[in-house]
Scaffold this motif. Sequence first.
Motif, PDB file in Angstrom:
ATOM      1  N   ILE A  28      -3.492   1.148 -16.315  1.00 38.40           N
ATOM      2  CA  ILE A  28      -4.740   1.674 -15.746  1.00 38.40           C
ATOM      3  C   ILE A  28      -4.509   2.119 -14.308  1.00 38.40           C
ATOM      4  O   ILE A  28      -4.950   3.185 -13.891  1.00 38.40           O
ATOM      5  CB  ILE A  28      -5.859   0.622 -15.821  1.00 38.40           C
ATOM      6  N   GLY A  29      -3.807   1.300 -13.541  1.00 42.51           N
ATOM      7  CA  GLY A  29      -3.523   1.636 -12.151  1.00 42.51           C
ATOM      8  C   GLY A  29      -2.657   2.871 -12.013  1.00 42.51           C
ATOM      9  O   GLY A  29      -2.854   3.671 -11.104  1.00 42.51           O
ATOM     10  N   THR A  30      -1.715   3.030 -12.924  1.00 46.90           N
ATOM     11  CA  THR A  30      -0.845   4.202 -12.880  1.00 46.90           C
ATOM     12  C   THR A  30      -1.666   5.472 -13.038  1.00 46.90           C
ATOM     13  O   THR A  30      -1.450   6.449 -12.318  1.00 46.90           O
ATOM     14  CB  THR A  30       0.235   4.109 -13.981  1.00 46.90           C
ATOM     15  N   LYS A  31      -2.641   5.455 -13.940  1.00 52.58           N
ATOM     16  CA  LYS A  31      -3.512   6.624 -14.134  1.00 52.58           C
ATOM     17  C   LYS A  31      -4.353   6.898 -12.896  1.00 52.58           C
ATOM     18  O   LYS A  31      -4.510   8.046 -12.483  1.00 52.58           O
ATOM     19  CB  LYS A  31      -4.404   6.422 -15.357  1.00 52.58           C
ATOM     20  N   VAL A  32      -4.898   5.852 -12.295  1.00 55.30           N
ATOM     21  CA  VAL A  32      -5.694   6.006 -11.076  1.00 55.30           C
ATOM     22  C   VAL A  32      -4.835   6.596  -9.969  1.00 55.30           C
ATOM     23  O   VAL A  32      -5.257   7.516  -9.255  1.00 55.30           O
ATOM     24  CB  VAL A  32      -6.293   4.643 -10.637  1.00 55.30           C
ATOM     25  N   LEU A  33      -3.625   6.089  -9.828  1.00 58.53           N
ATOM     26  CA  LEU A  33      -2.710   6.574  -8.792  1.00 58.53           C
ATOM     27  C   LEU A  33      -2.337   8.032  -9.031  1.00 58.53           C
ATOM     28  O   LEU A  33      -2.292   8.824  -8.083  1.00 58.53           O
ATOM     29  CB  LEU A  33      -1.462   5.687  -8.763  1.00 58.53           C
ATOM     30  N   GLU A  34      -2.094   8.415 -10.270  1.00 60.14           N
ATOM     31  CA  GLU A  34      -1.783   9.809 -10.589  1.00 60.14           C
ATOM     32  C   GLU A  34      -2.948  10.723 -10.210  1.00 60.14           C
ATOM     33  O   GLU A  34      -2.747  11.792  -9.630  1.00 60.14           O
ATOM     34  CB  GLU A  34      -1.454   9.967 -12.070  1.00 60.14           C
ATOM     35  N   ASN A  35      -4.171  10.301 -10.531  1.00 58.18           N
ATOM     36  CA  ASN A  35      -5.346  11.101 -10.172  1.00 58.18           C
ATOM     37  C   ASN A  35      -5.491  11.231  -8.661  1.00 58.18           C
ATOM     38  O   ASN A  35      -5.783  12.303  -8.149  1.00 58.18           O
ATOM     39  CB  ASN A  35      -6.625  10.486 -10.767  1.00 58.18           C
ATOM     40  N   LEU A  36      -5.289  10.129  -7.956  1.00 55.08           N
ATOM     41  CA  LEU A  36      -5.386  10.163  -6.499  1.00 55.08           C
ATOM     42  C   LEU A  36      -4.297  11.034  -5.896  1.00 55.08           C
ATOM     43  O   LEU A  36      -4.544  11.753  -4.921  1.00 55.08           O
ATOM     44  CB  LEU A  36      -5.317   8.737  -5.937  1.00 55.08           C
ATOM     45  N   ASN A  37      -3.108  11.019  -6.470  1.00 60.45           N
ATOM     46  CA  ASN A  37      -2.014  11.866  -5.979  1.00 60.45           C
ATOM     47  C   ASN A  37      -2.365  13.353  -6.048  1.00 60.45           C
ATOM     48  O   ASN A  37      -1.947  14.130  -5.199  1.00 60.45           O
ATOM     49  CB  ASN A  37      -0.726  11.604  -6.753  1.00 60.45           C
ATOM     50  N   HIS A  38      -3.132  13.733  -7.064  1.00 63.99           N
ATOM     51  CA  HIS A  38      -3.551  15.136  -7.179  1.00 63.99           C
ATOM     52  C   HIS A  38      -4.553  15.510  -6.093  1.00 63.99           C
ATOM     53  O   HIS A  38      -4.571  16.641  -5.629  1.00 63.99           O
ATOM     54  CB  HIS A  38      -4.153  15.425  -8.553  1.00 63.99           C
ATOM     55  N   ILE A  39      -5.377  14.549  -5.705  1.00 60.22           N
ATOM     56  CA  ILE A  39      -6.402  14.806  -4.692  1.00 60.22           C
ATOM     57  C   ILE A  39      -5.816  14.693  -3.288  1.00 60.22           C
ATOM     58  O   ILE A  39      -6.016  15.564  -2.448  1.00 60.22           O
ATOM     59  CB  ILE A  39      -7.573  13.811  -4.845  1.00 60.22           C
ATOM     60  N   SER A  40      -5.106  13.593  -3.035  1.00 58.43           N
ATOM     61  CA  SER A  40      -4.565  13.341  -1.700  1.00 58.43           C
ATOM     62  C   SER A  40      -3.323  12.458  -1.789  1.00 58.43           C
ATOM     63  O   SER A  40      -3.424  11.225  -1.791  1.00 58.43           O
ATOM     64  CB  SER A  40      -5.608  12.657  -0.813  1.00 58.43           C
ATOM     65  N   PRO A  41      -2.157  13.085  -1.837  1.00 56.66           N
ATOM     66  CA  PRO A  41      -0.921  12.296  -1.872  1.00 56.66           C
ATOM     67  C   PRO A  41      -0.785  11.370  -0.654  1.00 56.66           C
ATOM     68  O   PRO A  41      -0.265  10.269  -0.774  1.00 56.66           O
ATOM     69  CB  PRO A  41       0.190  13.344  -1.880  1.00 56.66           C
ATOM     70  N   ASP A  42      -1.287  11.825   0.492  1.00 56.90           N
ATOM     71  CA  ASP A  42      -1.210  10.972   1.688  1.00 56.90           C
ATOM     72  C   ASP A  42      -2.027   9.705   1.521  1.00 56.90           C
ATOM     73  O   ASP A  42      -1.555   8.613   1.832  1.00 56.90           O
ATOM     74  CB  ASP A  42      -1.692  11.735   2.931  1.00 56.90           C
ATOM     75  N   MET A  43      -3.265   9.827   1.029  1.00 57.96           N
ATOM     76  CA  MET A  43      -4.104   8.643   0.839  1.00 57.96           C
ATOM     77  C   MET A  43      -3.461   7.695  -0.169  1.00 57.96           C
ATOM     78  O   MET A  43      -3.456   6.480   0.028  1.00 57.96           O
ATOM     79  CB  MET A  43      -5.499   9.040   0.366  1.00 57.96           C
ATOM     80  N   SER A  44      -2.901   8.239  -1.217  1.00 54.07           N
ATOM     81  CA  SER A  44      -2.215   7.434  -2.226  1.00 54.07           C
ATOM     82  C   SER A  44      -1.081   6.638  -1.576  1.00 54.07           C
ATOM     83  O   SER A  44      -0.931   5.437  -1.811  1.00 54.07           O
ATOM     84  CB  SER A  44      -1.679   8.354  -3.325  1.00 54.07           C
ATOM     85  N   ARG A  45      -0.295   7.306  -0.766  1.00 54.41           N
ATOM     86  CA  ARG A  45       0.831   6.646  -0.099  1.00 54.41           C
ATOM     87  C   ARG A  45       0.337   5.572   0.871  1.00 54.41           C
ATOM     88  O   ARG A  45       0.892   4.477   0.932  1.00 54.41           O
ATOM     89  CB  ARG A  45       1.685   7.677   0.626  1.00 54.41           C
ATOM     90  N   TYR A  46      -0.739   5.865   1.625  1.00 54.94           N
ATOM     91  CA  TYR A  46      -1.284   4.870   2.570  1.00 54.94           C
ATOM     92  C   TYR A  46      -1.728   3.613   1.827  1.00 54.94           C
ATOM     93  O   TYR A  46      -1.482   2.495   2.284  1.00 54.94           O
ATOM     94  CB  TYR A  46      -2.477   5.438   3.345  1.00 54.94           C
ATOM     95  N   ILE A  47      -2.397   3.793   0.709  1.00 57.82           N
ATOM     96  CA  ILE A  47      -2.878   2.641  -0.065  1.00 57.82           C
ATOM     97  C   ILE A  47      -1.703   1.805  -0.559  1.00 57.82           C
ATOM     98  O   ILE A  47      -1.701   0.582  -0.433  1.00 57.82           O
ATOM     99  CB  ILE A  47      -3.765   3.103  -1.235  1.00 57.82           C
ATOM    100  N   ILE A  48      -0.689   2.480  -1.108  1.00 53.04           N
ATOM    101  CA  ILE A  48       0.465   1.737  -1.633  1.00 53.04           C
ATOM    102  C   ILE A  48       1.233   1.052  -0.506  1.00 53.04           C
ATOM    103  O   ILE A  48       1.547  -0.135  -0.593  1.00 53.04           O
ATOM    104  CB  ILE A  48       1.397   2.665  -2.453  1.00 53.04           C
ATOM    105  N   GLU A  49       1.514   1.777   0.571  1.00 52.41           N
ATOM    106  CA  GLU A  49       2.303   1.194   1.662  1.00 52.41           C
ATOM    107  C   GLU A  49       1.546   0.107   2.417  1.00 52.41           C
ATOM    108  O   GLU A  49       2.089  -0.969   2.650  1.00 52.41           O
ATOM    109  CB  GLU A  49       2.734   2.280   2.655  1.00 52.41           C
ATOM    110  N   PHE A  50       0.313   0.401   2.816  1.00 48.27           N
ATOM    111  CA  PHE A  50      -0.395  -0.552   3.660  1.00 48.27           C
ATOM    112  C   PHE A  50      -1.049  -1.670   2.845  1.00 48.27           C
ATOM    113  O   PHE A  50      -0.760  -2.849   3.044  1.00 48.27           O
ATOM    114  CB  PHE A  50      -1.443   0.156   4.525  1.00 48.27           C
ATOM    115  N   ALA A  51      -1.921  -1.301   1.925  1.00 49.24           N
ATOM    116  CA  ALA A  51      -2.657  -2.332   1.184  1.00 49.24           C
ATOM    117  C   ALA A  51      -1.716  -3.197   0.352  1.00 49.24           C
ATOM    118  O   ALA A  51      -1.758  -4.426   0.423  1.00 49.24           O
ATOM    119  CB  ALA A  51      -3.715  -1.689   0.287  1.00 49.24           C
ATOM    120  N   PHE A  52      -0.842  -2.544  -0.413  1.00 50.21           N
ATOM    121  CA  PHE A  52      -0.007  -3.301  -1.356  1.00 50.21           C
ATOM    122  C   PHE A  52       1.362  -3.658  -0.787  1.00 50.21           C
ATOM    123  O   PHE A  52       1.948  -4.660  -1.173  1.00 50.21           O
ATOM    124  CB  PHE A  52       0.113  -2.545  -2.679  1.00 50.21           C
TER     125      PHE A  52
END
Length: 138
Positions: A28-52
């Motif tokens: 489920i998370g992989t799908k969410v991340l793929e969708n977010l990558n299409h919208i904003s790869p930077d936001m996706s990277r920030y969430i993975i690097e900082f939050a996780f």
Amino acid sequence: MIVKLLYSMNESRYELGLKHFKEIYGEIGTKVLENLNHISPDMSRYIIEFAFGEIYNRKGLDLRAREIVRISSLLTMGNAKPQLKSHIHGALNVGCSREEILEIMIQISLYSGFPAALNGLEVMKNVFDERDKKGTYP
């Protein structure tokens, strides 16, 4: 040289964050991340690097406890149903039981009110129904 070193540090933080993200959210998370990558790869990277990669990697709480905190916070906000849904899935994936998640909903009613708890119960039921349909337990 310094730029390369910082990039390497960020890559390792990204890889660690991605490992935690996949452990908690799986498919489920992989799908969410793929969708977010299409919208904003930077936001996706920030969430993975900082939050996780940073926050979820801190000592003091295990992943299960972190998901309990996330569910409680999202319930209290009252306006984050999609995020609540993914964190309920995540909590189940890292060892929370359905009964514990229900107890969180009941406890939240005392501090955030019945509307927040009732909205949470609706999201919880949808997650449980979805998992039952797929045969994903708990």
